[in-house]
Design a protein around this motif. Structure first.
Motif, PDB file in Angstrom:
ATOM      1  N   TYR A   3      30.713  78.718   7.055  1.00  0.00           N
ATOM      2  CA  TYR A   3      30.108  80.031   7.482  1.00  0.00           C
ATOM      3  C   TYR A   3      31.492  80.772   7.745  1.00  0.00           C
ATOM      4  CZ  TYR A   3      25.470  78.001   8.038  1.00  0.00           C
ATOM      5  OH  TYR A   3      24.361  77.329   7.672  1.00  0.00           O
ATOM      6  N   CYS A   4      31.577  81.929   7.674  1.00  0.00           N
ATOM      7  CA  CYS A   4      32.549  82.829   8.333  1.00  0.00           C
ATOM      8  C   CYS A   4      31.885  83.409   9.262  1.00  0.00           C
ATOM      9  CB  CYS A   4      33.124  83.942   7.436  1.00  0.00           C
ATOM     10  SG  CYS A   4      32.158  85.068   6.451  1.00  0.00           S
ATOM     11  N   LEU A   5      32.612  84.034  10.426  1.00  0.00           N
ATOM     12  CA  LEU A   5      32.148  84.427  11.553  1.00  0.00           C
ATOM     13  C   LEU A   5      33.187  85.855  12.053  1.00  0.00           C
ATOM     14  CD1 LEU A   5      30.806  84.884  14.320  1.00  0.00           C
ATOM     15  CD2 LEU A   5      31.993  83.242  15.104  1.00  0.00           C
ATOM     16  N   GLN A   6      32.804  86.846  11.952  1.00  0.00           N
ATOM     17  CA  GLN A   6      33.612  88.066  12.612  1.00  0.00           C
ATOM     18  C   GLN A   6      33.419  88.028  13.875  1.00  0.00           C
ATOM     19  OE1 GLN A   6      33.077  91.001  14.231  1.00  0.00           O
ATOM     20  NE2 GLN A   6      30.686  91.228  14.378  1.00  0.00           N
ATOM     21  N   ASP A   7      34.706  88.181  14.724  1.00  0.00           N
ATOM     22  CA  ASP A   7      34.510  88.167  16.213  1.00  0.00           C
ATOM     23  C   ASP A   7      35.570  89.238  16.616  1.00  0.00           C
ATOM     24  OD1 ASP A   7      36.753  85.540  17.260  1.00  0.00           O
ATOM     25  OD2 ASP A   7      37.014  86.892  15.726  1.00  0.00           O
ATOM     26  N   TYR A   8      35.408  90.528  15.629  1.00  0.00           N
ATOM     27  CA  TYR A   8      35.998  91.592  15.966  1.00  0.00           C
ATOM     28  C   TYR A   8      35.440  92.579  17.121  1.00  0.00           C
ATOM     29  CZ  TYR A   8      37.779  96.420  15.002  1.00  0.00           C
ATOM     30  OH  TYR A   8      38.286  97.535  14.999  1.00  0.00           O
ATOM     31  N   ASN A   9      34.185  92.426  16.944  1.00  0.00           N
ATOM     32  CA  ASN A   9      33.319  93.393  18.008  1.00  0.00           C
ATOM     33  C   ASN A   9      31.942  92.805  18.005  1.00  0.00           C
ATOM     34  OD1 ASN A   9      31.805  94.574  16.241  1.00  0.00           O
ATOM     35  ND2 ASN A   9      32.901  96.478  16.260  1.00  0.00           N
ATOM     36  N   TYR A  10      31.297  93.043  19.178  1.00  0.00           N
ATOM     37  CA  TYR A  10      30.056  92.436  19.634  1.00  0.00           C
ATOM     38  C   TYR A  10      29.047  93.400  18.890  1.00  0.00           C
ATOM     39  CZ  TYR A  10      31.786  89.221  22.840  1.00  0.00           C
ATOM     40  OH  TYR A  10      32.419  88.023  23.424  1.00  0.00           O
ATOM     41  N   PRO A  11      28.017  93.056  18.203  1.00  0.00           N
ATOM     42  CA  PRO A  11      27.659  91.496  18.187  1.00  0.00           C
ATOM     43  C   PRO A  11      28.319  90.845  17.215  1.00  0.00           C
ATOM     44  CG  PRO A  11      25.992  93.197  16.940  1.00  0.00           C
ATOM     45  CD  PRO A  11      26.724  93.983  17.856  1.00  0.00           C
ATOM     46  N   PHE A  12      28.684  89.657  17.558  1.00  0.00           N
ATOM     47  CA  PHE A  12      29.456  88.719  16.548  1.00  0.00           C
ATOM     48  C   PHE A  12      28.235  88.427  15.275  1.00  0.00           C
ATOM     49  CE2 PHE A  12      32.366  86.787  19.860  1.00  0.00           C
ATOM     50  CZ  PHE A  12      33.117  87.901  19.616  1.00  0.00           C
ATOM     51  N   THR A  13      28.720  88.382  14.207  1.00  0.00           N
ATOM     52  CA  THR A  13      28.118  87.985  12.946  1.00  0.00           C
ATOM     53  C   THR A  13      28.519  87.117  12.086  1.00  0.00           C
ATOM     54  OG1 THR A  13      28.848  90.195  11.786  1.00  0.00           O
ATOM     55  CG2 THR A  13      26.594  90.180  12.793  1.00  0.00           C
ATOM     56  N   PHE A  14      27.612  86.092  11.535  1.00  0.00           N
ATOM     57  CA  PHE A  14      28.149  85.093  10.887  1.00  0.00           C
ATOM     58  C   PHE A  14      27.768  85.700   9.328  1.00  0.00           C
ATOM     59  CE2 PHE A  14      29.057  81.103  13.263  1.00  0.00           C
ATOM     60  CZ  PHE A  14      28.495  81.467  14.370  1.00  0.00           C
ATOM     61  N   GLY A  15      28.441  85.046   8.393  1.00  0.00           N
ATOM     62  CA  GLY A  15      28.020  85.180   6.976  1.00  0.00           C
ATOM     63  C   GLY A  15      26.919  84.439   6.684  1.00  0.00           C
TER      64      GLY A  15
END
Lengths: 107, 128
Positions: A87-99
């Motif tokens: 899984y990839c996960l963006q933690d650039y801004n909230y809400p964080f989101t997974f692929g």
């Protein structure tokens, strides 16, 4: 919310193969992306953070690249213990989101 | 050794409430932002909620906003997730995770963040 897509959704590969998984973000996220490996019944395990930094203790056959909206995870030579879901996960801004994940299984 | 241990998962009815706990040990709990991540049976990972180290800032996924509340008790090294108005689609394994920041050789934070520590999860089942 930022949407994350991954491709392929699944793949079959053999031990020793080079495997590449792609993750795309719906908007630019700089390099604020991590890759996690998960095996059945286990919590996720961090492999790569900040798009390309290898987590301590993770084998060097794992590598990550990309920035902005396009990212890749590469396994240079697939080992038996690498069969899992990634899984990839963006933690650039909230809400964080997974692929949605990429399942890697044995050919 | 750093550890996270979730508890509180059980069978609940739609519309009901539940509180999950996550006990941290082996690290200075108050120094770290924490998150809850869930995984429905046979599905992918979904980030649910986050809280800053002090507890002053919280964030939620749209799917739980207004129903779930994240909180923490730093003297007790415990993270919570209060789940109200539960829905069948909240059925999942709930993981807590610690968010770490990479530090450079001089000890300065690099603003490279990641979830380096996860609990084993606790199962919440919502069904009538």
């Amino acid at each position: 919310a930022i949407q994350m897509t991954q491709s392929p959704s699944s793949l079959s590969a053999s031990v020793g193969d080079r495997v590449t998984i792609t993750c795309r973000a719906s908007q630019g996220i700089r390099s604020d992306l991590g890759w996690y490996q998960q095996k059945p019944g286990r919590p996720p395990k961090l492999l790569i953070f900040a798009a390309s930094s290898l987590q301590t203790g993770v084998p060097s056959r794992f590598s990550g690249s990309g920035s902005g909206t396009h990212f890749t995870l590469t396994i240079s030579s697939l080992q038996p213990e690498d069969f899992a879901t990634y899984y990839c996960l963006q933690d650039y801004n909230y809400p964080f989101t997974f692929g949605p994940g990429t399942k890697v299984d044995i050919k | 050794e750093e550890q996270l241990l979730e508890s509180g998962g059980t069978l609940a009815q739609p519309g009901g409430s539940l509180r999950l706990s996550c006990a941290g040990s082996g690290f200075t709990f108050r120094n770290y932002d924490m998150s809850w991540v869930r995984q429905a049976p046979g599905k992918g990972l979904e980030w649910v909620s986050a809280i800053s180290g002090s507890g002053g800032r919280t964030h939620y996924a749209d799917s739980v906003k207004g129903r779930f509340t994240i909180s923490r008790d730093n003297p007790e090294n415990t993270l919570y997730l209060q789940m109200n108005n539960l829905r069948v689609e909240d059925t999942a394994v709930y993981y807590c995770a610690k968010r770490e920041n990479q530090y450079d050789s001089r000890g300065y934070p690099t603003e490279k963040w990641y979830f380096d520590l996860w609990g084993r999860g606790t199962l919440v089942s919502v069904s009538s």
